[in-house]
Design an enzyme around this catalytic site. Sequence first.
Site, PDB file in Angstrom:
ATOM      1  N   ARG A   1       2.753  -1.046  10.545  1.00 34.65           N
ATOM      2  CA  ARG A   1       4.047  -1.266  11.778  1.00 34.65           C
ATOM      3  C   ARG A   1       4.380  -2.539  12.383  1.00 34.65           C
ATOM      4  O   ARG A   1       5.416  -2.894  12.512  1.00 34.65           O
ATOM      5  CB  ARG A   1       3.463  -0.214  13.001  1.00 34.65           C
TER       6      ARG A   1
ATOM      7  N   ASP B   1     -13.608  14.912  -4.453  1.00 34.22           N
ATOM      8  CA  ASP B   1     -13.781  16.233  -5.111  1.00 34.22           C
ATOM      9  C   ASP B   1     -15.061  16.113  -5.850  1.00 34.22           C
ATOM     10  O   ASP B   1     -15.979  15.189  -5.954  1.00 34.22           O
ATOM     11  CB  ASP B   1     -12.686  16.518  -6.076  1.00 34.22           C
TER      12      ASP B   1
ATOM     13  N   THR C   1     -11.461   6.372  10.484  1.00 33.48           N
ATOM     14  CA  THR C   1     -11.453   5.978  11.934  1.00 33.48           C
ATOM     15  C   THR C   1     -11.260   6.970  12.886  1.00 33.48           C
ATOM     16  O   THR C   1     -11.490   6.757  14.030  1.00 33.48           O
ATOM     17  CB  THR C   1     -10.660   4.912  11.967  1.00 33.48           C
TER      18      THR C   1
ATOM     19  N   LYS D   1       0.813  -1.223   0.154  1.00 33.42           N
ATOM     20  CA  LYS D   1      -0.004  -0.004  -0.115  1.00 33.42           C
ATOM     21  C   LYS D   1       0.888   1.235  -0.054  1.00 33.42           C
ATOM     22  O   LYS D   1       1.604   1.456   0.933  1.00 33.42           O
ATOM     23  CB  LYS D   1      -0.856  -0.041   1.270  1.00 33.42           C
TER      24      LYS D   1
ATOM     25  N   ASP E   1      -3.475   4.307  -2.148  1.00 28.30           N
ATOM     26  CA  ASP E   1      -4.369   4.889  -1.144  1.00 28.30           C
ATOM     27  C   ASP E   1      -4.524   6.150  -1.011  1.00 28.30           C
ATOM     28  O   ASP E   1      -3.686   6.944  -0.151  1.00 28.30           O
ATOM     29  CB  ASP E   1      -3.789   4.222   0.422  1.00 28.30           C
TER      30      ASP E   1
ATOM     31  N   LYS F   1      -7.332   8.358  -1.316  1.00 34.14           N
ATOM     32  CA  LYS F   1      -8.612   8.779  -0.852  1.00 34.14           C
ATOM     33  C   LYS F   1      -9.203  10.008  -1.604  1.00 34.14           C
ATOM     34  O   LYS F   1      -9.190  11.010  -0.984  1.00 34.14           O
ATOM     35  CB  LYS F   1      -8.610   8.938   0.556  1.00 34.14           C
TER      36      LYS F   1
HETATM   37  O1  C5P Z   1       0.822   0.659  11.086  1.00 36.70           O
HETATM   38  P1  C5P Z   1      -0.649   0.318  10.960  1.00 36.70           P
HETATM   39  O2  C5P Z   1      -0.745  -1.177  10.917  1.00 36.70           O
HETATM   40  O3  C5P Z   1      -1.463   0.691  11.947  1.00 36.70           O
HETATM   41  O4  C5P Z   1      -1.026   0.743   9.766  1.00 36.70           O
HETATM   42  C1  C5P Z   1      -2.360   0.780   9.058  1.00 36.70           C
HETATM   43  C2  C5P Z   1      -2.412   1.450   7.846  1.00 36.70           C
HETATM   44  O5  C5P Z   1      -3.806   1.644   7.188  1.00 36.70           O
HETATM   45  C3  C5P Z   1      -1.843   2.874   7.805  1.00 36.70           C
HETATM   46  O6  C5P Z   1      -1.330   3.211   6.536  1.00 36.70           O
HETATM   47  C4  C5P Z   1      -3.186   3.735   8.065  1.00 36.70           C
HETATM   48  O7  C5P Z   1      -2.979   5.059   7.509  1.00 36.70           O
HETATM   49  C5  C5P Z   1      -4.275   2.809   7.395  1.00 36.70           C
HETATM   50  N1  C5P Z   1      -5.518   3.052   7.644  1.00 36.70           N
HETATM   51  C6  C5P Z   1      -6.086   2.814   9.081  1.00 36.70           C
HETATM   52  N2  C5P Z   1      -7.459   3.120   9.294  1.00 36.70           N
HETATM   53  C7  C5P Z   1      -8.115   3.358   8.454  1.00 36.70           C
HETATM   54  C8  C5P Z   1      -7.725   3.668   7.146  1.00 36.70           C
HETATM   55  C9  C5P Z   1      -6.399   3.427   6.700  1.00 36.70           C
HETATM   56  O8  C5P Z   1      -5.150   2.596   9.865  1.00 36.70           O
HETATM   57  N3  C5P Z   1      -9.698   3.546   8.571  1.00 36.70           N
END
Ligand code: C5P
Length: 237
Positions: free
Chosen positions: A213, A66, A121, A34, A61, A63
């Site tokens: 992460r 517009d 979220t 991603k 990603d 998003k």
């Molecule tokens: O590090 P982590 O596993 O929390 O990363 C989750 C990824 O998914 C990040 O790139 C975050 O921006 C994305 N994301 C999220 N929640 C959402 C939409 C996207 O955590 N609702």
Amino acid sequence: MAKDVIIALDFSTKEEVFKFLDLFKNINRKPFIKIGMELFYACGPSIVKEIKQRGHKIFLDLKLHDIPNTVTKAMKVLSNLDVDMTNCHAGGGRLMMEGAIKGLTKVDGSRPILIAVTQLTSTDQNTLEKDLLINKDIKDVVMHYAYNSKLAGLDGVVCSPLEAKAVHDRCGNNFLTVTPGVRFADNDKGDQKRVMTPEEARIIGSDYIVVGRPITQSSDPVNAYRRCIKEFLEEDL
Ligand code: C5P
């Protein structure tokens, strides 16, 4: 239906990205990647092409949100990058989402998977009511936006794994749920509040898990990825 583990490459430089991807050279699976706004805006479209050339599938990603005409034109540009999945905000409405599909679709009728963001979220009930003047339960808003995305012809939504079952119940099992907020049972949650393990996400029926992460910050990223594949896809790497 294809299910997969998507690694969120939340890095801001090319050097970090390729150093990370080089770790995966010797395994027999190219991770689905991603690319988010930070990396895309820092490095430009060439980063997509370079990662693609290495044989990875890509979820771009960005998003988009517009007026329909602008989203159609922007998606037309993105369609030239040959990504495998991309997204827009359901909050832009049906016409905007239909415009996104129109822009993404090539002359031969093919297009990447297009999914919608329902509510971020980071938006909670308070934000919904005070900032957006939406006086409905946030769960109902998320489900309504998901259903509206389906009516517009999109392929699925980004949602919490905790919402995946409700989205499938409302929109059908073929409507994709792409779920971030995944943590191993023995991991720190970080800033994610509502999380599931890859195994739980499989059991509840997520189609794609997005993992950042727990893999990128792991002392052994390849092993963390292997563990996700084992738990979510029940495959050995
Ligand atoms: O590090 P982590 O596993 O929390 O990363 C989750 C990824 O998914 C990040 O790139 C975050 O921006 C994305 N994301 C999220 N929640 C959402 C939409 C996207 O955590 N609702």
